[in-house]
Design a protein around this motif. Structure first.
Motif, PDB file in Angstrom:
ATOM      1  N   ILE A  20       1.073  12.776   0.302  1.00 55.49           N
ATOM      2  CA  ILE A  20       0.652  11.577   1.290  1.00 55.49           C
ATOM      3  C   ILE A  20      -0.788  11.327   0.945  1.00 55.49           C
ATOM      4  N   GLU A  35       8.330  10.576   2.329  1.00 59.98           N
ATOM      5  CA  GLU A  35       6.849  10.653   2.585  1.00 59.98           C
ATOM      6  C   GLU A  35       6.634   9.692   3.502  1.00 59.98           C
ATOM      7  N   HIS A  36       7.068   8.477   3.314  1.00 58.65           N
ATOM      8  CA  HIS A  36       7.027   7.226   4.364  1.00 58.65           C
ATOM      9  C   HIS A  36       7.377   7.710   5.505  1.00 58.65           C
ATOM     10  N   ARG A  43       0.646  -1.134  -0.016  1.00 57.83           N
ATOM     11  CA  ARG A  43       0.028   0.066   0.031  1.00 57.83           C
ATOM     12  C   ARG A  43       0.828   1.317  -0.194  1.00 57.83           C
ATOM     13  N   LEU A  44       2.071   1.248   0.730  1.00 62.80           N
ATOM     14  CA  LEU A  44       2.867   2.493   0.756  1.00 62.80           C
ATOM     15  C   LEU A  44       3.900   2.662  -0.274  1.00 62.80           C
ATOM     16  N   LEU A  95      -5.477   4.386   9.045  1.00 61.21           N
ATOM     17  CA  LEU A  95      -4.829   3.483   7.886  1.00 61.21           C
ATOM     18  C   LEU A  95      -3.588   3.025   8.594  1.00 61.21           C
ATOM     19  N   LYS A 150      -1.727  10.300  -2.645  1.00 59.51           N
ATOM     20  CA  LYS A 150      -1.305   9.129  -3.168  1.00 59.51           C
ATOM     21  C   LYS A 150      -2.069   8.131  -2.399  1.00 59.51           C
ATOM     22  N   LEU A 151      -2.440   8.150  -1.293  1.00 56.55           N
ATOM     23  CA  LEU A 151      -2.919   6.806  -0.515  1.00 56.55           C
ATOM     24  C   LEU A 151      -4.547   7.058  -0.556  1.00 56.55           C
ATOM     25  N   ALA A 210      -5.408   8.979   8.097  1.00 60.28           N
ATOM     26  CA  ALA A 210      -4.091   8.470   7.799  1.00 60.28           C
ATOM     27  C   ALA A 210      -3.864   7.804   9.018  1.00 60.28           C
ATOM     28  N   LEU A 242      -6.620   9.403   0.876  1.00 54.31           N
ATOM     29  CA  LEU A 242      -7.121   9.688   2.118  1.00 54.31           C
ATOM     30  C   LEU A 242      -7.893  11.052   2.131  1.00 54.31           C
ATOM     31  N   PHE A 288       4.817  10.025   7.122  1.00 49.50           N
ATOM     32  CA  PHE A 288       3.441   9.061   7.337  1.00 49.50           C
ATOM     33  C   PHE A 288       3.427   8.479   8.575  1.00 49.50           C
ATOM     34  N   LEU A 338       4.948   5.901  -1.763  1.00 47.27           N
ATOM     35  CA  LEU A 338       5.285   7.148  -1.313  1.00 47.27           C
ATOM     36  C   LEU A 338       6.901   6.786  -1.363  1.00 47.27           C
TER      37      LEU A 338
END
Length: 216
Positions: free
Chosen positions: A192, A158-159, A150-151, A207, A195-196, A204, A198, A162, A154
Motif C-alpha cells: 500500500i 489493500e483498500h 488515487r486509490l 492522506l 503503490k501510494l 497514510a 507514502l 488502507f 489498490l
C-alpha cells in the motif's frame, strides 16, 4: 544530521548519538536554509529537525529535504507534545516527532526506527493531531472522485487495509480484524505504501484525511 539554532543543544545531541557504534553525525545546521543545502550534499539517513529557526523554519526545510531526498527521514523536535508545529512537520513529510527533553534511549530508538522505514509516532497519535489541527487542511470535497482515482491502484483487500490504517489500527489489530497473519499484514501495508508513494503509516493516515476517508 542535527538541525537546531541552539548550538548547545546540538552538542548535547551529538554526544548522545556518537556514543552509539552505529550512529554518526555527518552534519549540523543552525537554520533550515543551511539544512536543505547540507542534506543535498551529505544525504543523511535521518535528520533531527528543530521547528522555530531563523531564515527558514523546520517545516519548510522538512518539505524541501524530503522532496529532494526521498530516502532521508526527518524527525521533528518540538517543545510541546501534539502542537501545531509537530503536525505541520508530519504534513511536510516528517516520519515522526520527539520532545526536546526526550530520554536519550527514546531518541536513539526513534532514529533507528525511522532509519529502518518505520514511523516514530503512532497512527493513533496522528489521528489525534488531525482532530486538533485538521481544520488547517483543505476541506475534502465529497463530490470529487479524487479518492477513487488515487486509490484505484489498490486491490480490494489493500483498500480495506488502507482504511483500517486510517483508523489507527496496529498490525496485530489488522491481523485480528481480517483473520490474517502479521507477516501477511506487513506485506499488505508495504505494498500500500509503495503503490501510494507514502513513506510510512503516519503519511497514510494524513492522506486518508485529505481524501475525505476519515470519519466516513
Amino acid at each position: 544530521m542535527l538541525v537546531d539554532d541552539q548550538a548547545l543543544l546540538r552538542v548535547g545531541f551529538r554526544m548522545v548519538l556518537e556514543a552509539e557504534d552505529d550512529l554518526t553525525v555527518v552534519a549540523e545546521a543552525g537554520n533550515g536554509a543551511d539544512a536543505v543545502v547540507l542534506a543535498a550534499r551529505e544525504h543523511p539517513d535521518v535528520v533531527l529537525m528543530d521547528v522555530r529557526m531563523p531564515r527558514m523554519d523546520g517545516i519548510e526545510a522538512t518539505g524541501q529535504i524530503t522532496t529532494a531526498n526521498p530516502d532521508t527521514r526527518v524527525i521533528i523536535l518540538t517543545t510541546f507534545d501534539l502542537d501545531e508545529y509537530a503536525f505541520g512537520g508530519l504534513r511536510a513529510g516528517a516520519s515522526g516527532f520527539l520532545l526536546k527533553d526526550t530520554e536519550p534511549g527514546e531518541l536513539i530508538a526513534a532514529i533507528r526506527s525511522v532509519a529502518s522505514g518505520e514511523a516514530s509516532v503512532s497512527p493513533r497519535v496522528t489521528q489525534r493531531m488531525l482532530e486538533l489541527f485538521g481544520s488547517k487542511l483543505p476541506a475534502p470535497n465529497p463530490e470529487e472522485t479524487v479518492a477513487e482515482t488515487r486509490l484505484c491502484v489498490l486491490t480490494s483487500r489493500e483498500h480495506e487495509v488502507f482504511r483500517a490504517i486510517a483508523e489507527g489500527l496496529s498490525n496485530p489489530e489488522l491481523a485480528e480484524r481480517y483473520s490474517l497473519s502479521e507477516s501477511t499484514v506487513k506485506t499488505h501495508v508495504g505494498r500500500i505504501l509503495q503503490k501510494l508513494g507514502l513513506r510510512d503509516r503516519v503519511q497514510a493516515v494524513i492522506l486518508a484525511y485529505e481524501l475525505g476517508l476519515v470519519g466516513e
